[in-house]
Structures are given as C-alpha cells and as structure tokens.
Enzyme design. Structure first.
Site, PDB file in Angstrom:
ATOM      1  N   ILE A 239     100.097  -2.988  53.736  1.00  0.00           N
ATOM      2  CA  ILE A 239      98.868  -3.377  53.026  1.00  0.00           C
ATOM      3  C   ILE A 239      99.305  -3.900  51.662  1.00  0.00           C
ATOM      4  O   ILE A 239      99.131  -3.259  50.621  1.00  0.00           O
ATOM      5  CB  ILE A 239      97.887  -2.197  52.918  1.00  0.00           C
ATOM      6  CG1 ILE A 239      97.722  -1.513  54.279  1.00  0.00           C
ATOM      7  CG2 ILE A 239      96.530  -2.689  52.428  1.00  0.00           C
ATOM      8  CD1 ILE A 239      96.866  -0.274  54.261  1.00  0.00           C
ATOM      9  N   HIS A 240      99.903  -5.081  51.683  1.00  0.00           N
ATOM     10  CA  HIS A 240     100.626  -5.615  50.537  1.00  0.00           C
ATOM     11  C   HIS A 240      99.834  -5.549  49.234  1.00  0.00           C
ATOM     12  O   HIS A 240     100.299  -5.001  48.231  1.00  0.00           O
ATOM     13  CB  HIS A 240     101.046  -7.064  50.797  1.00  0.00           C
ATOM     14  CG  HIS A 240     101.870  -7.257  52.029  1.00  0.00           C
ATOM     15  ND1 HIS A 240     103.228  -7.022  52.073  1.00  0.00           N
ATOM     16  CD2 HIS A 240     101.531  -7.662  53.284  1.00  0.00           C
ATOM     17  CE1 HIS A 240     103.697  -7.274  53.280  1.00  0.00           C
ATOM     18  NE2 HIS A 240     102.691  -7.667  54.033  1.00  0.00           N
ATOM     19  N   ASP A 241      98.634  -6.138  49.229  1.00  0.00           N
ATOM     20  CA  ASP A 241      97.914  -6.316  47.970  1.00  0.00           C
ATOM     21  C   ASP A 241      97.434  -5.005  47.364  1.00  0.00           C
ATOM     22  O   ASP A 241      97.299  -4.896  46.136  1.00  0.00           O
ATOM     23  CB  ASP A 241      96.729  -7.258  48.182  1.00  0.00           C
ATOM     24  CG  ASP A 241      97.167  -8.665  48.536  1.00  0.00           C
ATOM     25  OD1 ASP A 241      98.369  -8.975  48.370  1.00  0.00           O
ATOM     26  OD2 ASP A 241      96.327  -9.465  48.981  1.00  0.00           O
TER      27      ASP A 241
END
Length: 311
Positions: A239-241
């Site tokens: 969940i990069h961001d």
C-alpha cells in the site's frame, strides 16, 4: 502537541485512497489544508472525481484542486491495468455533489501555503507524479520558504515500472528532477520501504468482511489488488502511498539514511531512475533527501488497521 500542516497531492488510485483514509483518521495530528490531483494512475478527470468522492466519503471537509493533466514535457501514460478502469478497482463510492475548486489551481495551492499564520509552514505530501509540485516551485518560488518538508511516495534504489524506475518518478522525471534539485528537505518513501509495507490476505479479508461501510469499501479495493496478476502469488499487498502518511504520524517505526538524489531524464533504459548516492564517502553537501529504507511491519499493520477501523 501542535498539528502538522499538510497538503496532499495525489492521483487516486487504490493506494492513494488508503492514504487519504489514513490521513482522515489522523486529524488529531494532521491539519489537512487541501487535496490536489495530478494525472498518474488514471486521467486527471478520473482521479479528480475519485478525490472528490473519497473526500466526501471520508468526511474530509477540505478543498479539492484539479492539477496537471499530464507530465511537463512527455505524453501521459497511466496505470489503469493496476488500479482498474475507474482507478478504484471495482469499488463504486456514493455520488457526491462536491466540486473541485474553481480558478487557477496553482494560485490556489500557493495561497493556502502563503496564507498560513506567521511562523507556520506546510508539509507537502505528494503520492503521485511530481508535476504539480515542480510547477508550484517554479511558478511561485516564494512558497519554498513556507514549506517545512516534502514527504513523498516515489523513487527508490530499484524500480517497478522498469527495472530501475518507480512509476511516479518515471511518469514525469523532469518534474521529479526539479523537486529533488530544490534543496528542500525531502523524505523519500520509495520502493525500498513500501515493498516492506502492507497488509496480508487475512487482514484484507477482515476489512472486506467488515460491517462498517468505510472498512468494507477499502477492503474491496485492496482485494482487487490481491486478485490482480501482480499479487496473485503474494501474501502481502503493498500500500505504497499510505506509507507516506504513516511516516507523518509515526516516524518512529521507520529507518532511513541521508542521501543526495539525481533523476535520469533521458529516454534510455534508465529513464526515471532516482540515482541515490548512498556512499559513505559522498559529499555532505546536497544530502537533502532522507531515503526511508526499513520499517517495523507489524507496527505499520497495527497502526493502519487501527486508523481504518476508526473511520
């Protein structure tokens, strides 16, 4: 403890949606002044519509500003194959009457920064291509003195769009170079740390099966990730961001190092590569970037689940 003034620049995008949710759940620590959109994961029209729907869904009573429609000099290429046709997988959020702010988008962002009370500064949180931030710094250079730092999701010492380039930087390398060359303090939550962050299948299923409307919606988005070819054999969905937002509220669970960063703006194989000088012998001058490269995964999962559960 005083709240941190932040402005979120995004291109929703499933992981952008989780980042906005994490920010909405952190209003005790974050003073969210606004959201701007940039063409990245999808077209500017779709990501702006998603930002409007998400801000209404999350009860974020902040302005949404429609930003750049494409990179500074290049053709736009989105990531619809990762985030689905709408950008939010198969999830359909309730319709909203909320509209993007009228007027010149960059003037509006500039005014929100410059109109802060005397002595206060803004932290910029860009989690998409850096087009808006580059334009802001170039068109309104006076904003630099009122920017505390830039905590971004992008880059790293390896890539995902190509072997050497992360998608957000690859999407507009010229903009990224302007930002990294600005000498502003930058925290780079790139692939080095985001590939160590996320939720596992059991945690996503728990969200998806929740009775809460908000939790179920975000569980459905993350389930779309897990059902895609990119994650078919993975037990952890990145969940990069959201990592950039969790860094703002819980920096103690991260580790990093000070580096200088250059961006490859060629059209060759390394286009969009963030060249991080990690050498111990590198000059001290120009090390304005904190390369975040490690995380306490269990703590991250507990914090993110608690934030999503509180909505």
């Amino acid at each position: 403890m005083s709240k941190k003034n932040i402005w979120i620049d995004c291109d929703p995008g499933i992981d952008d949606a989780i980042a906005l949710a994490a920010a909405a759940a952190s209003r005790d620590a974050l003073n969210i002044h606004g959201i701007s959109t940039v063409a990245g994961n999808q077209t500017i029209e779709r990501v702006t519509n998603n930002a409007l729907a998400l801000s209404a869904f999350l009860d974020l009573d902040v302005p949404v500003v429609k930003g750049a429609e494409g990179p500074l000099t290049r053709q736009k290429e989105d990531a619809g194959h990762v985030h689905g046709e709408t950008g939010l997988g198969n999830t359909v959020l309730p319709k909203t009457s909320k509209q993007a702010e009228p007027g010149n988008s960059f003037q509006l962002i500039r005014d929100y920064i410059m109109n802060l009370p005397e002595g206060e500064k803004m932290t910029l949180v860009p989690v998409g291509p850096l087009t808006n931030i580059a334009l802001l710094l170039k068109v309104f250079p006076e904003t630099a003195e009122r920017i505390e730092e830039i905590v971004l999701m992008g880059g790293g010492t390896f890539g995902n769009r190509t072997p050497t380039a992360e998608f957000n930087i690859w999407g507009d390398p010229e903009a990224a170079k302007i930002v990294f060359d600005s000498d502003l303090p930058i925290v780079m939550c790139g692939l080095d740390v985001t590939h160590k962050s996320g939720l596992d299948r059991k945690q996503v299923e728990s969200l998806f099966n929740s009775e809460g409307e908000v939790q179920k919606a975000f569980g459905e988005m993350l389930k779309f990730y897990f059902d895609s070819p990119a994650y078919i054999n993975s037990e952890l969905v990145h969940i990069h961001d959201a990592v950039a937002v969790i860094y703002l509220t819980n920096p103690e669970i991260f580790k990093g190092m000070q580096v200088s960063v250059d961006v490859d703006c060629t059209d060759d194989i390394n286009r969009g590569m963030t060249v991080c000088d990690v050498r111990k012998t590198a000059p001290e001058a120009g090390r304005n970037v904190t390369l975040v490269n490690d995380i306490d995964l269990t703590a991250f999962q507990n914090i993110l689940q608690a934030k999503l559960g509180s909505l």
